[in-house]
Motif scaffolding. Structure first.
Motif, PDB file in Angstrom:
ATOM      1  N   ASP A  69       0.817  -1.232   0.000  1.00 27.92           N
ATOM      2  CA  ASP A  69       0.000   0.000   0.000  1.00 27.92           C
ATOM      3  C   ASP A  69       0.843   1.272   0.000  1.00 27.92           C
ATOM      4  N   VAL A  70       2.105   1.174  -0.405  1.00 23.98           N
ATOM      5  CA  VAL A  70       2.965   2.349  -0.526  1.00 23.98           C
ATOM      6  C   VAL A  70       3.005   2.794  -1.984  1.00 23.98           C
ATOM      7  N   SER A  71       2.869   4.096  -2.233  1.00 20.13           N
ATOM      8  CA  SER A  71       2.893   4.599  -3.606  1.00 20.13           C
ATOM      9  C   SER A  71       4.231   5.212  -3.994  1.00 20.13           C
ATOM     10  N   LEU A  72       5.018   5.625  -2.973  1.00 19.48           N
ATOM     11  CA  LEU A  72       6.244   6.374  -3.212  1.00 19.48           C
ATOM     12  C   LEU A  72       7.374   5.791  -2.367  1.00 19.48           C
ATOM     13  N   VAL A  73       8.521   5.547  -3.017  1.00 16.25           N
ATOM     14  CA  VAL A  73       9.683   5.031  -2.296  1.00 16.25           C
ATOM     15  C   VAL A  73      10.877   5.944  -2.531  1.00 16.25           C
ATOM     16  N   PHE A  74      11.556   6.297  -1.449  1.00 18.90           N
ATOM     17  CA  PHE A  74      12.841   6.991  -1.511  1.00 18.90           C
ATOM     18  C   PHE A  74      13.919   5.962  -1.191  1.00 18.90           C
ATOM     19  N   HIS A  75      14.887   5.824  -2.076  1.00 20.14           N
ATOM     20  CA  HIS A  75      15.972   4.854  -1.869  1.00 20.14           C
ATOM     21  C   HIS A  75      17.274   5.610  -1.629  1.00 20.14           C
ATOM     22  N   CYS A  76      17.680   5.704  -0.357  1.00 15.17           N
ATOM     23  CA  CYS A  76      18.911   6.427  -0.023  1.00 15.17           C
ATOM     24  C   CYS A  76      19.874   5.566   0.774  1.00 15.17           C
ATOM     25  N   LYS A 111       6.190   5.408  -7.750  1.00 15.15           N
ATOM     26  CA  LYS A 111       7.311   6.344  -7.876  1.00 15.15           C
ATOM     27  C   LYS A 111       8.502   5.863  -7.052  1.00 15.15           C
ATOM     28  N   LEU A 112       9.683   5.942  -7.662  1.00 17.86           N
ATOM     29  CA  LEU A 112      10.925   5.622  -6.963  1.00 17.86           C
ATOM     30  C   LEU A 112      11.898   6.780  -7.147  1.00 17.86           C
ATOM     31  N   VAL A 113      12.317   7.383  -6.032  1.00 15.16           N
ATOM     32  CA  VAL A 113      13.278   8.491  -6.043  1.00 15.16           C
ATOM     33  C   VAL A 113      14.593   7.973  -5.467  1.00 15.16           C
ATOM     34  N   LEU A 114      15.635   8.013  -6.269  1.00 16.92           N
ATOM     35  CA  LEU A 114      16.937   7.501  -5.862  1.00 16.92           C
ATOM     36  C   LEU A 114      17.855   8.627  -5.398  1.00 16.92           C
ATOM     37  N   THR A 115      18.567   8.386  -4.293  1.00 16.22           N
ATOM     38  CA  THR A 115      19.668   9.256  -3.912  1.00 16.22           C
ATOM     39  C   THR A 115      20.908   8.778  -4.640  1.00 16.22           C
ATOM     40  N   SER A 116      21.288   9.481  -5.686  1.00 14.33           N
ATOM     41  CA  SER A 116      22.485   9.157  -6.438  1.00 14.33           C
ATOM     42  C   SER A 116      23.611  10.052  -5.943  1.00 14.33           C
ATOM     43  N   SER A 117      24.508  10.460  -6.807  1.00 15.17           N
ATOM     44  CA  SER A 117      25.634  11.303  -6.401  1.00 15.17           C
ATOM     45  C   SER A 117      26.192  12.021  -7.618  1.00 15.17           C
ATOM     46  N   ALA A 118      26.606  13.264  -7.422  1.00 12.35           N
ATOM     47  CA  ALA A 118      27.257  13.995  -8.514  1.00 12.35           C
ATOM     48  C   ALA A 118      28.579  13.337  -8.902  1.00 12.35           C
ATOM     49  N   SER A 119      29.106  12.470  -8.048  1.00 15.84           N
ATOM     50  CA  SER A 119      30.376  11.815  -8.350  1.00 15.84           C
ATOM     51  C   SER A 119      30.291  10.861  -9.534  1.00 15.84           C
ATOM     52  N   GLU A 152      22.477   4.088 -10.561  1.00 17.51           N
ATOM     53  CA  GLU A 152      21.658   5.110 -11.216  1.00 17.51           C
ATOM     54  C   GLU A 152      21.121   4.616 -12.556  1.00 17.51           C
ATOM     55  N   LYS A 153      21.958   3.923 -13.315  1.00 17.57           N
ATOM     56  CA  LYS A 153      21.498   3.386 -14.599  1.00 17.57           C
ATOM     57  C   LYS A 153      20.339   2.424 -14.409  1.00 17.57           C
ATOM     58  N   LEU A 154      20.433   1.539 -13.419  1.00 22.43           N
ATOM     59  CA  LEU A 154      19.363   0.584 -13.153  1.00 22.43           C
ATOM     60  C   LEU A 154      18.042   1.297 -12.876  1.00 22.43           C
ATOM     61  N   HIS A 217      14.897  18.785   0.479  1.00 23.92           N
ATOM     62  CA  HIS A 217      13.945  19.577  -0.313  1.00 23.92           C
ATOM     63  C   HIS A 217      13.931  19.104  -1.768  1.00 23.92           C
ATOM     64  N   GLY A 218      15.096  18.842  -2.325  1.00 25.10           N
ATOM     65  CA  GLY A 218      15.178  18.368  -3.701  1.00 25.10           C
ATOM     66  C   GLY A 218      14.507  17.023  -3.885  1.00 25.10           C
ATOM     67  N   HIS A 219      14.688  16.117  -2.934  1.00 26.87           N
ATOM     68  CA  HIS A 219      14.048  14.801  -3.009  1.00 26.87           C
ATOM     69  C   HIS A 219      12.525  14.911  -3.017  1.00 26.87           C
ATOM     70  N   ILE A 220      12.011  15.725  -2.109  1.00 28.23           N
ATOM     71  CA  ILE A 220      10.551  15.827  -1.994  1.00 28.23           C
ATOM     72  C   ILE A 220       9.960  16.544  -3.201  1.00 28.23           C
TER      73      ILE A 220
END
Length: 352
Positions: A69-76, A111-119, A152-154, A217-220
């Motif tokens: 029953d979750v619609s949104l996932v943050f993966h950090c 929705k899936l929001v990933l914490t990636s990296s500028a690196s 990130e590619k995945l 803030h950017g994630h949300i």
């Protein structure tokens, strides 16, 4: 045929929610009225109304229990960048993320929001006002970067409007703030050993350090703007303070706040980088015999001696991003959730 009931858009899960960024994200989501579940290997705090689930990121059944029953996932979730265990990086960032994607799709997460990296685009050479269309690093200079690229590619390749599964990646850089487990502890340890007397290079290199509130803030924003008709689908976004600062000016402010002298002596960048690379090769060759963890790594030298700052123009255009914390003013605000307060807490043992 019965119509599948879509879960509320306010029901979300934060994978890696016990970590530094994850905890800040959880607290802000609760403030905004989200119903939050945390999935992590351990529970390290409590927040009223938040449910905590401990499990293995690579175990899909563990994840499915949380994602119902979750619609949104943050993966950090990710090992710390300073970790030198390639197998752990691969298991968490690559195999774990693959499992997260499969579990989300099976559970009907939209929705899936990933914490990636500028690196992921950084190879140890100057990047000035870098945009998201820079190619991925062909020669990643540590295991963290290597596996974050694959991660990130995945995630971005899994984005599918037809399958009602949308993804986006957030690329922060140099996160700092209250409860920081990386920047300040490493500086304290290095300064205590008398290793913070030298400036690598001429000291003029500009970098992005990003206050944790801006990253949250950017994630949300990304989650709330991620829709089938939005340009965010399957894309990556830089999130920073949008105000690069001289690396060694920032380090000096933190060190002085900790009660140590600012570095004064200069060493040539090429010399230091060469020595760090040689030490890295030696430790790699000796790994079957003895496990050495050098603090003097090629990545840390590159981060300290090159320009690396990134444009937020895409985030501004596509989701209206503006930093919510004014650049580096938190450095001077004392007990107000800032780096200065973090520095003092590390000396006194006080919780910020």
């Amino acid at each position: 045929m019965a119509t599948r009931i879509r879960p509320s858009s306010k029901r979300c899960a934060v994978i890696g929610g016990s970590g530094f960024l994850g905890r800040h994200l959880v607290e802000r989501l609760v403030e905004k009225g989200y119903s939050v579940a945390v999935f992590d290997i351990a529970q390290r705090y409590e927040v009223s109304g938040v449910t905590f689930h401990q499990g293995d990121l690579c175990n899909k059944q563990d994840l499915l229990k949380v994602l119902k029953d979750v619609s949104l996932v943050f993966h950090c979730a990710s090992p710390a960048p300073g970790c030198n265990d390639r197998n752990l990086f691969w298991r968490v960032n690559v195999e774990g993320t693959r499992t997260v994607i499969q579990a989300c799709q099976q559970a009907g997460v939209q929705k899936l929001v990933l914490t990636s990296s500028a690196s992921v685009v950084f190879e140890g050479t100057d990047i000035m006002n870098g945009k998201e269309d820079l190619p991925y690093a062909k020669r990643p200079i540590d295991y963290y970067t290597e596996t974050k690229i694959k991660q990130e590619k995945l995630v971005l390749e899994a984005c599918s409007k037809e399958k009602d599964f949308l993804t986006v990646a957030i690329r922060p850089h140099g996160i700092f703030g209250p409860r920081d487990p990386q920047l300040v502890p490493i500086l304290v340890d290095t300064a205590r050993k008398g290793k913070m007397k030298f400036i690598i290079g001429d000291g003029t290199n500009l970098v992005d350090f990003t206050y944790v509130d801006n990253v949250v803030h950017g994630h949300i924003l990304a989650a709330e703007h991620l829709r089938p008709d939005s340009p965010l689908c399957g894309k990556a976004y830089h999130i920073t303070n949008d105000d690069p600062i001289r690396f060694w000016d920032f380090m000096s402010q933190v060190l002085v706040g900790l009660g140590y002298d600012a570095p004064r002596y200069h060493l040539p960048y090429s010399l230091v980088y060469g020595i760090a690379m040689l030490l890295w090769i030696i430790t790699f060759l000796l790994r079957p015999v003895v496990n050495i963890k050098p603090t003097f790594t090629p990545m840390r030298v590159a981060l300290a001696g090159t320009h690396h700052y990134y444009s937020c123009s895409r985030a501004k255009q596509d989701m209206g991003y503006q930093p919510v914390s004014s650049a580096y003013r938190p450095l001077d605000r004392g007990k107000n959730g800032d780096i200065g307060a973090v520095a003092q807490s590390r000396r006194t043992g006080e919780e910020v």
